[in-house]
Design an enzyme around this catalytic site. Sequence first.
Site, PDB file in Angstrom:
ATOM      1  N   ASP A   1       4.327  -1.457   8.135  1.00  0.00           N
ATOM      2  CA  ASP A   1       3.476  -0.534   7.635  1.00  0.00           C
ATOM      3  C   ASP A   1       2.383  -0.171   8.718  1.00  0.00           C
ATOM      4  O   ASP A   1       1.119  -0.121   8.578  1.00  0.00           O
ATOM      5  CB  ASP A   1       2.682  -0.949   6.369  1.00  0.00           C
ATOM      6  CG  ASP A   1       2.310   0.373   5.565  1.00  0.00           C
ATOM      7  OD1 ASP A   1       2.805   1.391   5.835  1.00  0.00           O
ATOM      8  OD2 ASP A   1       1.687   0.077   4.626  1.00  0.00           O
TER       9      ASP A   1
ATOM     10  N   LEU B   1     -15.103   0.316  -1.090  1.00  0.00           N
ATOM     11  CA  LEU B   1     -14.839   1.025   0.169  1.00  0.00           C
ATOM     12  C   LEU B   1     -13.674   1.754   0.070  1.00  0.00           C
ATOM     13  O   LEU B   1     -13.551   2.837   1.009  1.00  0.00           O
ATOM     14  CB  LEU B   1     -14.651  -0.183   1.342  1.00  0.00           C
ATOM     15  CG  LEU B   1     -15.728  -1.176   1.430  1.00  0.00           C
ATOM     16  CD1 LEU B   1     -15.281  -2.347   2.512  1.00  0.00           C
ATOM     17  CD2 LEU B   1     -17.118  -0.199   2.198  1.00  0.00           C
TER      18      LEU B   1
ATOM     19  N   GLY C   1      -4.565  -1.571  -4.748  1.00  0.00           N
ATOM     20  CA  GLY C   1      -5.814  -2.014  -5.545  1.00  0.00           C
ATOM     21  C   GLY C   1      -7.110  -1.517  -4.899  1.00  0.00           C
ATOM     22  O   GLY C   1      -6.804  -0.309  -4.293  1.00  0.00           O
TER      23      GLY C   1
ATOM     24  N   LYS D   1     -10.469  -7.513  -1.031  1.00  0.00           N
ATOM     25  CA  LYS D   1      -9.507  -6.670  -1.465  1.00  0.00           C
ATOM     26  C   LYS D   1      -8.973  -7.196  -2.742  1.00  0.00           C
ATOM     27  O   LYS D   1      -8.612  -8.304  -2.890  1.00  0.00           O
ATOM     28  CB  LYS D   1      -8.437  -6.729  -0.452  1.00  0.00           C
ATOM     29  CG  LYS D   1      -7.067  -6.073  -0.853  1.00  0.00           C
ATOM     30  CD  LYS D   1      -5.958  -5.878   0.359  1.00  0.00           C
ATOM     31  CE  LYS D   1      -4.796  -5.281  -0.138  1.00  0.00           C
ATOM     32  NZ  LYS D   1      -3.834  -5.347   0.933  1.00  0.00           N
TER      33      LYS D   1
ATOM     34  N   GLY E   1      -6.325   2.398  -3.431  1.00  0.00           N
ATOM     35  CA  GLY E   1      -4.805   3.164  -3.489  1.00  0.00           C
ATOM     36  C   GLY E   1      -3.846   2.280  -4.287  1.00  0.00           C
ATOM     37  O   GLY E   1      -4.297   1.664  -5.083  1.00  0.00           O
ATOM     38  N   GLY E   2      -2.810   2.541  -3.977  1.00  0.00           N
ATOM     39  CA  GLY E   2      -1.609   1.541  -4.761  1.00  0.00           C
ATOM     40  C   GLY E   2      -2.028   0.282  -4.846  1.00  0.00           C
ATOM     41  O   GLY E   2      -1.355  -0.391  -5.723  1.00  0.00           O
TER      42      GLY E   2
END
Length: 678
Positions: free
Chosen positions: A473, A352, A358, A375, A355-356
């Site tokens: 975030d 899907l 994983g 994830k 990124g940093g």
Amino acid sequence: MFLEFLVWFLLLGLRSAASQQDVGFTYNGFRGVNMSLDGLAQITNNGLLILVNTSLQQVGHAFYPHPVHFRNSSTGDALSFSTTFVFALWKSTRFGGPAMGFVIAPSKEFPGALPANYMGIFNTTTIGKSSSHIIAIELDVLQNREFNDIDSNHVGIDINDLKSVQSASASYFSDQENRRVNISLNSGQPLQLWVEYSGAEKQLNVTLAPINVPKPTIPLLSWKIDLSQIIVDPMFVGFSSATYTLPVSHYVLGWSFQMNGKAKQLNISQLPSLPNHNTHKTRPSRPVIVAVSVTGSALVLISIFFIIQFIEKRKNKFAEVLEDWELDYGPRRFKYKDLYIATKGFKDKELLGSGGFGRVYRGVLPTTKTEVAVKQVSHNSRQGEREFIAEIISIGKLRHRSIVPLLGYCRRKGELLLVYDFMPNGSLDKFLFDQTTTKKMLNWCQRFRVIKSVAAALLYLHEEWEQVVVHRDVKSSNILLDKELNGRLGDFGLARLYDHGTDPQTTHVVGTLGYLAPELCETGKASPSVDVFAFGAFLLEVACGRRPIEPQASEKSMVLVDWVISCWISGTILETVDPKLEMNYEVEEMELVLKLGLLCSHSNPTARPRMRQVVRYLEGEILLPDLTSLYQSKAAIADFSTFVPSEGSSDVSVRCPFLGGQITRSSSTVESVLSGGR
């Protein structure tokens, strides 16, 4: 007499031009050959050209030392050429290293070129630029998604970039079997490559095969291209390679090249031998006599041994880790085997996003047939374990309709896996900024509903749960949309918890540029006000359809909050609204969101509202205060000037006194994280 002299002079000129253009050479090994070597490149005593050895993060160049004319001097058209070489790529582990390539370039030197995935010929400022005039045939054994690589074993044609204009998995066409046969590029075995360009047909062909197979009749790659649009004259020809974080060795055993003709065949029997990397392989000192007959009992014992080995191997494949701290938290623990089956072995077609942190895969649980998102936290990152535990602790017990629910987790050796509810519509930023990935466009009613959902989620985290949770975030890419396009706050990998009524502890400055509260760089303390600031940037992002910082925009509108405040002062705040909405919105709601975004983005954390007040503003229960006294000058808003690249620069600088200095990140990666962030 004069005519004879003129004819002689013209013939001499033509002969000179032909000799310049028709460069040709054949090296069956490189012993005694004059090559221009740079970096790790070297020639061994037996004539083997080593481009790179097992040194890490280095480059190696080996070029024919003289310039080659690739253009017809009278017409300017690109001339035909042909080359073939035998190479071998060796790796010390099951993972390969970066690519090596055959290169045609205006220079045999590449100042500032980077190792690793940049192959020693590009850096972040030169890649993708037409001014580079570089043609490369890459032999790549790493799949780099930044360059849209098709797999981790491919050949590609590169023009001024490492995003290949055409690529194919390594293979050759077997004329005998009338089919394609796959080849492993980094097997350590010598392979042969042919690169041929027809100036008349303007076609580039690339052919690959093992050295014991004649050149196949059907090339691996065939690309129609007019190289006269790419090359300058003269050019240099040679090889480039680089290393990354794993030891590899790249070799060239022989090379033949010819302008305006067919390259001569290499004499395979004369090529130098490769070094023996199988240092642990032992040979018997004398012939071993194998017994022909064995007893039945021995066969039984051997069978039992292999059965036990098979069971142990399968058990180890799905072995998991369980530690004491995991018993204290609520989420369900999943079996690794079930997640492996659910994601079809973590296949790329189920990916899907990445990124940093994983990778995230779509999966269907084999027992319940429930759709989930798995994830896979990057286990080669030193922060992976910490981020994994942070999410387990912080959202393992959280229950709110506007928070992506964590269904469970799994730990296996170095792999850290989190299992979430599947959000079929992906992240909000795709709808706001990337219309290539979705044909849907959120109307204002849907956007306003998402805003209120995120506000409710933050109120729950800050005030309504048993501990204070600071997300740290908040941004559109971390807002996921369910099938009804309701907003759900996700990704708690940077979250911090502390008890109500206590002071948050100093921590590393982490987050995303444009969403970082100014005081965070000063104190390093993650309080709920930090999330409020990021929520303010998020409000403007949703209303204006723009990211908080746009380095490519004009100076006036580069920083979104600056632009909105200047328009508000001039009485034209609605000019900042996302043009994709085409004026289809409630004016009162839009003005409320824009002004609330400015209020939440105030540089003074005490001037920002708490999330409970924010929710009441959005629900219309209380009126928004007058902003005039708060924004009497531009200095009252967050000073983003240190976040924005200066004119002509490609870097973003952030001055953080708490960290004792200045951190610089490329502006192309706006989502860089500061000092230990993701």
